[in-house]
Design an enzyme around this catalytic site. Structure first.
Site, PDB file in Angstrom:
ATOM      1  N   GLY A 247       0.834  -1.204   0.000  1.00 49.47           N
ATOM      2  CA  GLY A 247       0.000   0.000   0.000  1.00 49.47           C
ATOM      3  C   GLY A 247       0.863   1.246   0.000  1.00 49.47           C
ATOM      4  O   GLY A 247       0.541   2.240   0.649  1.00 49.47           O
ATOM      5  N   GLY A 248       1.956   1.205  -0.762  1.00 53.31           N
ATOM      6  CA  GLY A 248       2.994   2.242  -0.699  1.00 53.31           C
ATOM      7  C   GLY A 248       2.772   3.451  -1.564  1.00 53.31           C
ATOM      8  O   GLY A 248       3.723   4.209  -1.800  1.00 53.31           O
ATOM      9  N   ASP A 272       0.557  -1.322  -4.669  1.00 55.13           N
ATOM     10  CA  ASP A 272      -0.662  -0.551  -4.417  1.00 55.13           C
ATOM     11  C   ASP A 272      -1.625  -0.864  -5.548  1.00 55.13           C
ATOM     12  O   ASP A 272      -1.310  -1.668  -6.434  1.00 55.13           O
ATOM     13  CB  ASP A 272      -0.375   0.952  -4.310  1.00 55.13           C
ATOM     14  CG  ASP A 272      -1.329   1.637  -3.328  1.00 55.13           C
ATOM     15  OD1 ASP A 272      -2.560   1.443  -3.478  1.00 55.13           O
ATOM     16  OD2 ASP A 272      -0.879   2.339  -2.414  1.00 55.13           O
ATOM     17  N   HIS A 312      -4.167   2.663   9.894  1.00 53.92           N
ATOM     18  CA  HIS A 312      -4.952   3.728  10.548  1.00 53.92           C
ATOM     19  C   HIS A 312      -6.164   4.127   9.717  1.00 53.92           C
ATOM     20  O   HIS A 312      -7.046   4.836  10.207  1.00 53.92           O
ATOM     21  CB  HIS A 312      -4.064   4.940  10.879  1.00 53.92           C
ATOM     22  CG  HIS A 312      -3.945   5.959   9.781  1.00 53.92           C
ATOM     23  ND1 HIS A 312      -3.876   7.308  10.048  1.00 53.92           N
ATOM     24  CD2 HIS A 312      -3.875   5.836   8.432  1.00 53.92           C
ATOM     25  CE1 HIS A 312      -3.778   7.973   8.903  1.00 53.92           C
ATOM     26  NE2 HIS A 312      -3.763   7.101   7.917  1.00 53.92           N
TER      27      HIS A 312
END
Length: 406
Positions: A247-248, A272, A312
């Site tokens: 997910g970079g 990603d 998050h």
């Protein structure tokens, strides 16, 4: 005006002298005199605390509830007019409000009202009455990554926050009453049944704004390699993938690693969604791989799987799915899980306001949150991981949580 406090030592002259000295010191201060990022962070914290003590209740109300929203408004209008970019293209010189109005096609009197507020907030320099100069801040607004923030806040975050009070009241003020597909964002955008990321998938313009804003945020943060010693990953390493950035986004973090260890470039992987990695900025040798982290991790037995501000964005149930998709690919006793995330301190007043403002943004946008150390340890434990160490730096808001398979 602040109220004078009686001086029981009869030393009012000394007090006045200290105040005068402080004024001279503050007025003479230049950013170039700061020696390190840690020192700059400490000065900002001290200045914020000092301002809170100095201001009256009304001044505090005005600063947070009137002045700051007016900055958001002024910036949005100026960005819509492409003011700062047109000004830069015209040579960046000092310009009057009339010249800027002609440059943008805006009514002079109208534009002047926004320019005044940006000047009084020291975001724009006033060199003479009605004449302005660009600042480091307005130059930053000319870049896609910083310039996206007024748009992102206006069209995504502020409407969500506006909807939140009623949503929370209607649902009995329960922390778990918001869900990924039925929260404040969905109420604000009338998209119940879709996550914010589903929404972005069908609104490419807003998705681009979001990605630019997140790239700007990531580019300016303290490098993760200044928090976590990357040489640790090179110890006892075997052949195969070294670092997978899950997910970079477009690759800022993996590119920092590549520059630090250029001989390892071919063993680095950026993952990603296809629409995101299509704009990857990392070196040619880095493997760019479209991947959805809600699906099983295809790269097996890497030395480290790195996730920056991924978990998050999701409540615990979804975060567990992401971790559980990673775990089977990891090699017991060898692979590391590295989470670059905010760890909320128990004594929150010593933290950056970014910690708490981001937490409230995650609440409204994603029904997610920033987590305390106990929350992180509990979440990782449920997924079958143990925390090895939490790496921190005084210069960074975020930490690196190092974990391994139990």
């Amino acid at each position: 005006m602040t109220k004078a406090t009686p001086n029981t030592n009869g030393d009012s002259g000394h007090s006045a002298g200290c105040s005068t000295d402080l004024l001279h010191l503050l007025n003479a201060f230049e950013n170039t005199s700061i020696d390190s990022e840690i020192e700059r962070s400490q000065l900002i914290s001290a200045a914020t605390t000092f301002l809170a003590r100095l201001q009256s209740p009304w001044e505090t109300i005005r600063r947070h509830l009137v002045d700051s929203p007016a900055v958001q408004l002024s910036l949005k209008v100026c960005m819509d007019l492409e003011l700062f970019q047109k000004w830069k293209d015209a040579g960046n010189g000092d310009k009057t409000a009339a010249e800027l109005a002609q440059l943008t096609g805006c009514d002079e009197e109208l534009l002047q009202r926004f320019l005044r507020h940006l000047a009084v907030e020291h975001l724009l320099a006033e060199v003479a009455p009605g004449t302005y100069a660009q600042t480091e801040f307005t130059f930053a607004m000319c870049t896609p990554h910083f310039g996206a923030w007024p748009q992102y806040m206006h069209e995504t975050v502020l409407d969500t926050w506006k909807a939140m009070p009623k949503v929370l009241a209607d649902r009995g003020y329960k922390n778990d009453s918001l869900t990924v597909i039925d929260g404040a964002f969905q109420v604000a955008t009338h998209t119940t049944g879709q996550s914010i990321f589903d929404y972005f998938a069908s609104h490419p313009g807003q998705a681009k704004t979001f990605n630019n804003a997140m790239t700007g945020y990531g580019a300016e943060r303290c490098s993760w390699l200044d928090i976590f010693p990357s040489t640790n990953l090179l110890e006892n390493v075997v052949e195969g993938p070294l670092l997978v950035d899950v997910g970079g986004n477009i690759g800022h973090d993996v590119e920092k690693f590549r520059k630090r260890h250029p001989d390892k470039a071919s063993r680095l992987v950026l993952q990603d969604l296809p629409a995101v990695v299509g704009d990857a900025i990392c070196g040619d040798q880095v493997q760019v791989m479209p991947h959805n982290f809600f699906e099983p991790q295809p790269v097996r037995h890497a030395r480290a799987y790195y996730l920056h501000s991924v978990l998050h964005d999701w409540p615990d149930a979804n975060a567990l799915q992401i971790l559980e998709n990673l775990k089977p690919a990891m090699k017991h006793g060898y692979s590391k899980l590295l989470l670059n995330e905010i760890v909320v301190l128990d004594r929150i007043s010593t933290s950056s306001p970014q910690v708490t403002s981001f937490d409230l943004a995650m609440m409204g946008l994603c029904a997610a949150q920033e987590r305390t150390e106990l929350m992180w340890r509990t979440l990782l434990g449920r997924a079958g991981f143990k925390v090895i160490k939490i790496w921190t730096s005084e210069a960074a808001v975020e930490s690196i949580i190092e974990a391994e398979i139990v």
